[in-house]
Scaffold this motif. Structure first.
Motif, mmCIF file in Angstrom:
data_model
loop_
_atom_site.group_PDB
_atom_site.id
_atom_site.type_symbol
_atom_site.label_atom_id
_atom_site.label_comp_id
_atom_site.label_asym_id
_atom_site.label_seq_id
_atom_site.Cartn_x
_atom_site.Cartn_y
_atom_site.Cartn_z
ATOM 1 N N UNK A 176 0.824 -1.206 0.000
ATOM 2 C CA UNK A 176 0.000 0.000 0.000
ATOM 3 C C UNK A 176 0.866 1.268 0.000
ATOM 4 N N UNK A 177 1.932 1.246 0.773
ATOM 5 C CA UNK A 177 2.770 2.446 0.805
ATOM 6 C C UNK A 177 3.507 2.611 -0.527
ATOM 7 N N UNK A 178 3.916 1.503 -1.130
ATOM 8 C CA UNK A 178 4.570 1.580 -2.442
ATOM 9 C C UNK A 178 3.596 2.134 -3.477
ATOM 10 N N UNK A 179 2.331 1.700 -3.385
ATOM 11 C CA UNK A 179 1.317 2.218 -4.295
ATOM 12 C C UNK A 179 1.168 3.726 -4.123
ATOM 13 N N UNK A 180 1.099 4.169 -2.863
ATOM 14 C CA UNK A 180 0.956 5.597 -2.573
ATOM 15 C C UNK A 180 2.103 6.404 -3.180
ATOM 16 N N UNK A 181 3.304 5.869 -3.081
ATOM 17 C CA UNK A 181 4.479 6.567 -3.623
ATOM 18 C C UNK A 181 4.411 6.669 -5.148
ATOM 19 N N UNK A 182 4.069 5.552 -5.783
ATOM 20 C CA UNK A 182 4.012 5.544 -7.248
ATOM 21 C C UNK A 182 2.876 6.432 -7.761
ATOM 22 N N UNK A 183 1.776 6.467 -6.990
ATOM 23 C CA UNK A 183 0.651 7.315 -7.374
ATOM 24 C C UNK A 183 1.059 8.789 -7.317
ATOM 25 N N UNK A 184 1.800 9.138 -6.289
ATOM 26 C CA UNK A 184 2.276 10.527 -6.165
ATOM 27 C C UNK A 184 3.137 10.909 -7.372
ATOM 28 N N UNK A 185 4.000 9.995 -7.761
ATOM 29 C CA UNK A 185 4.862 10.258 -8.929
ATOM 30 C C UNK A 185 4.000 10.464 -10.175
ATOM 31 N N UNK A 186 3.025 9.576 -10.343
ATOM 32 C CA UNK A 186 2.117 9.676 -11.494
ATOM 33 C C UNK A 186 1.392 11.027 -11.500
ATOM 34 N N UNK A 187 0.856 11.419 -10.340
ATOM 35 C CA UNK A 187 0.116 12.687 -10.255
ATOM 36 C C UNK A 187 1.042 13.865 -10.559
ATOM 37 N N UNK A 188 2.242 13.793 -10.042
ATOM 38 C CA UNK A 188 3.201 14.873 -10.281
ATOM 39 C C UNK A 188 3.490 14.991 -11.781
ATOM 40 N N UNK A 189 3.703 13.854 -12.416
ATOM 41 C CA UNK A 189 3.976 13.859 -13.861
ATOM 42 C C UNK A 189 2.805 14.451 -14.640
ATOM 43 N N UNK A 190 1.594 14.080 -14.237
ATOM 44 C CA UNK A 190 0.410 14.586 -14.918
ATOM 45 C C UNK A 190 0.282 16.100 -14.751
ATOM 46 N N UNK A 191 0.546 16.559 -13.537
ATOM 47 C CA UNK A 191 0.443 18.002 -13.283
ATOM 48 C C UNK A 191 1.440 18.771 -14.138
ATOM 49 N N UNK A 192 2.648 18.266 -14.224
ATOM 50 C CA UNK A 192 3.668 18.908 -15.058
ATOM 51 C C UNK A 192 3.187 18.934 -16.512
ATOM 52 N N UNK A 193 2.642 17.815 -16.969
ATOM 53 C CA UNK A 193 2.148 17.727 -18.349
ATOM 54 C C UNK A 193 1.002 18.711 -18.572
ATOM 55 N N UNK A 194 0.106 18.803 -17.565
ATOM 56 C CA UNK A 194 -1.020 19.731 -17.651
ATOM 57 C C UNK A 194 -0.545 21.175 -17.747
ATOM 58 N N UNK A 195 0.425 21.520 -16.911
ATOM 59 C CA UNK A 195 0.963 22.882 -16.922
ATOM 60 C C UNK A 195 1.520 23.218 -18.294
ATOM 61 N N UNK A 196 2.192 22.244 -18.873
ATOM 62 C CA UNK A 196 2.754 22.451 -20.218
ATOM 63 C C UNK A 196 1.645 22.718 -21.230
ATOM 64 N N UNK A 197 0.542 21.928 -21.108
ATOM 65 C CA UNK A 197 -0.578 22.089 -22.034
ATOM 66 C C UNK A 197 -1.184 23.485 -21.933
ATOM 67 N N UNK A 198 -1.216 24.019 -20.711
ATOM 68 C CA UNK A 198 -1.882 25.302 -20.489
ATOM 69 C C UNK A 198 -1.001 26.477 -20.868
ATOM 70 N N UNK A 199 0.312 26.254 -20.854
ATOM 71 C CA UNK A 199 1.217 27.393 -21.102
ATOM 72 C C UNK A 199 1.361 27.676 -22.597
#
Lengths: 382, 382
Positions: free
Chosen positions: B359-382
């Motif tokens: 469960x903790x490993x899942x939480x860590x990987x999910x955070x990485x995924x969300x971070x990557x998505x946010x970065x990608x989203x920011x790029x899309x908006x800029x």
């Protein structure tokens, strides 16, 4: 424990109203139950118990059948599981399906144990000899085989062809390939399922397969999720196919005890109008026009309906704008209003009473309706 | 209270992933919201409060919008209700629709009060002069009209023609007759709904109408019932049309507080894959192969996902037979096993850990995924 005879009587002669599936579809017998060929759509589920634990498995099977499940699948991962099958089959009171992956010997053992259907993909069990052995055993015993294609385990060559996407064409091709392995051995007692996590892929696969084959279809969404969202997802996938007369047996797969799946199965059958086992209660949405406490009234009506096992359609309406019109389709309607209310039968107002007498008047009219239906049923049976 | 700007920002620029409706359909503007023309499918509901009670109505509107409702209808049965509209419109923070029956003056008052849409059937309001007055007022103000055909109130001549049965043809003819009354006045900002209690009639009506017209469709099952069964029935009716790209705005009508309808609307949008606002959690059905407590694991995963507002697809699998394959479609997957478990990203195993660290490993990987998505989203908006 529900005895087999009692169970079948309940299914075949009880108050469960049955509408046929598409009569043009190949009919396959699963024990005493017909699937396809115009038979009613069958509700099934799968045990979550360890099959080797005979007592726990039978207890779950009985909870499932009490809830309205008509066909129960159990996992047969190893020889000790297949060794438990004869005891389960003997006491299940419902046809039992053996779910087998890879091991053809489990299929042979399951046939010997008296299961009513095997779920196995011939493409997974190895050589043609093994496929022939399974087909011969099932053929001699009169047992059908369900081929189960799953979006999670499509053959690599099909995935490669389709750019590693799960497509309806890929699902159908995978299913037809498995069908071909059985039919080339002269075996035609086949049911097919194509389950996907995407509702659109699941729906499109089944529509496409139906254009190509008369084999009965087992419908389900795989990995639907927890009950709330998972039920909605299953309802969309299964329901939209049933509306178009596609699908001969259904399973709702929820991440919850399987007993909970059965209620959702029946809701889907009743909401699509393809089969009914209990009264249907419809109510108008609450809006600003409403002059009574509709939700309370519906709950009261629902309590009264709990004792009714005849599939009557009951409408509870909160105002006179749409109420009488919308209650027209119902066998019996109750229209609330300020001070006064009405009881309707088949679109005609049969009583108009004071608000405080509305519920008792409804109860009386419902009793009359049920009595009339029972008399009519007795006539039909005689 | 949700401010209009904040609301629109949330809808248009937030993490809500939007898939377009059919771009070939006529586009109608409801305040700042587009319905049709490829716009995302809009979620709406109707207040159950007395519209004259401004405070209660606004409180319910705000509960609805917080739940994800994007368009709210209120009943306007009399002049004192229309007198309350301007105060409601001013503070709603969401486009308001006036629901009017029979009285054309209520429509004129509602337009003056600044509503974003009128729901009225021109066939019910009397003379051609009155229809023209409503059309002129709506036209000048840029306000669309929704025509609502209901299985409970079809015109007598159509019912007579169809042997007193509610049919899809009858529903469509009733709708087109109303459309004609508006279009002959040169008014084309129209939305149509055809609601029935029978899912098959509702589905068939909308399919048929779509073949004949490019007018956007508001989908709903009327009198669906109490939440459990009513949600299933609505999901089948609305969902099976959305799967075929029919329907531009949806309402689930339950006999329950309208806030409960919104969750079901979103479940339907997410389950059909036409729109998504939150993570999707899929899980395998429990079966005899399972080696972990899947339901507990899913609940734990769901808790972690509560804080995630990015529409990622998460698969929770209980065994290695179908698990890795079925998790292939997911952005992130967690596959349980005896002693050991795996975390997957887009079908690749990224981590294999002991069960107690899963469960903790899942939480860590999910955070990485969300971070990557946010970065990608920011790029899309800029």
């Amino acid at each position: 424990m529900l005895k087999k005879e009692k169970y079948l009587q309940k299914i075949y002669q009880g108050n469960i109203q049955r509408y046929g599936s598409n009569p043009k579809i190949r009919k396959v017998m699963v024990g005493p139950l017909a699937i396809g060929g115009g038979a009613p759509i069958i509700v099934q589920s799968m045990c979550s118990t360890d099959t080797r634990d005979i007592k726990a498995t039978l207890a779950q099977i009985h909870r499932l059948t009490e809830a309205g499940c008509e066909l129960v699948r159990v996992a047969v991962p190893d020889e000790s599981a297949s060794a438990a099958l004869s005891a389960i089959v003997a006491e299940a009171g419902v046809p039992v399906v053996a779910d087998i992956h890879f091991h053809y010997k489990r299929a042979l053992e399951a046939v010997k144990a008296g299961v009513a259907k095997i779920r196995i993909n011939p493409g997974n069990i190895g050589s043609a000899d093994r496929v022939k052995a399974v087909v011969d055993a099932c053929g001699s015993a009169g047992i059908p085989i369900r081929i189960g294609v799953n979006s999670g385990s499509l053959p690599d060559d099909i995935l490669d062809r389709d750019s590693h996407k799960v497509t309806a064409h890929g699902m159908v091709d995978a299913a037809l390939r498995e069908v071909e392995l059985l039919e080339r051995e002269g075996f035609h007692d086949i049911i097919v399922s194509m389950k996907a996590t995407e509702t659109s892929v699941m729906i499109e696969s089944n529509r496409l397969f139906r254009q190509k084959s008369d084999i009965p279809l087992h419908l389900g969404i795989t990995e639907a999720g927890l009950p709330g969202y998972g039920s909605i997802k299953s309802a969309i996938g299964i329901g939209s196919l049933l509306i178009d007369q596609i699908g001969e047996t259904i399973r709702v797969s929820l991440s919850s005890p399987p007993e909970e799946e059965i209620e959702v199965c029946w809701w889907i059958l009743e909401a699509t109008g393809v089969r009914r086992r209990s009264p249907e209660l419809v109510g108008c949405p609450t809006c600003g026009r409403i002059e009574i406490d509709l939700i309370e009234l519906m709950k009261d009506v629902q309590k009264i309906l709990k004792d009714v096992s005849i599939p009557v359609k009951v409408a509870v309406m909160g105002c006179v704008v749409n109420g009488p019109g919308e209650a027209r389709d119902a066998d019996i309607g109750i229209v609330g209003g300020k001070g006064k209310g009405m009881i309707m039968r088949n679109g005609e107002i049969v009583r108009s009473v004071d608000e405080d007498k509305l519920l008792s008047a409804f109860g009386e009219e419902l009793k009359i309706l049920c009595y009339e239906r029972e008399v009519a049923n007795d006539k039909d049976l005689s």
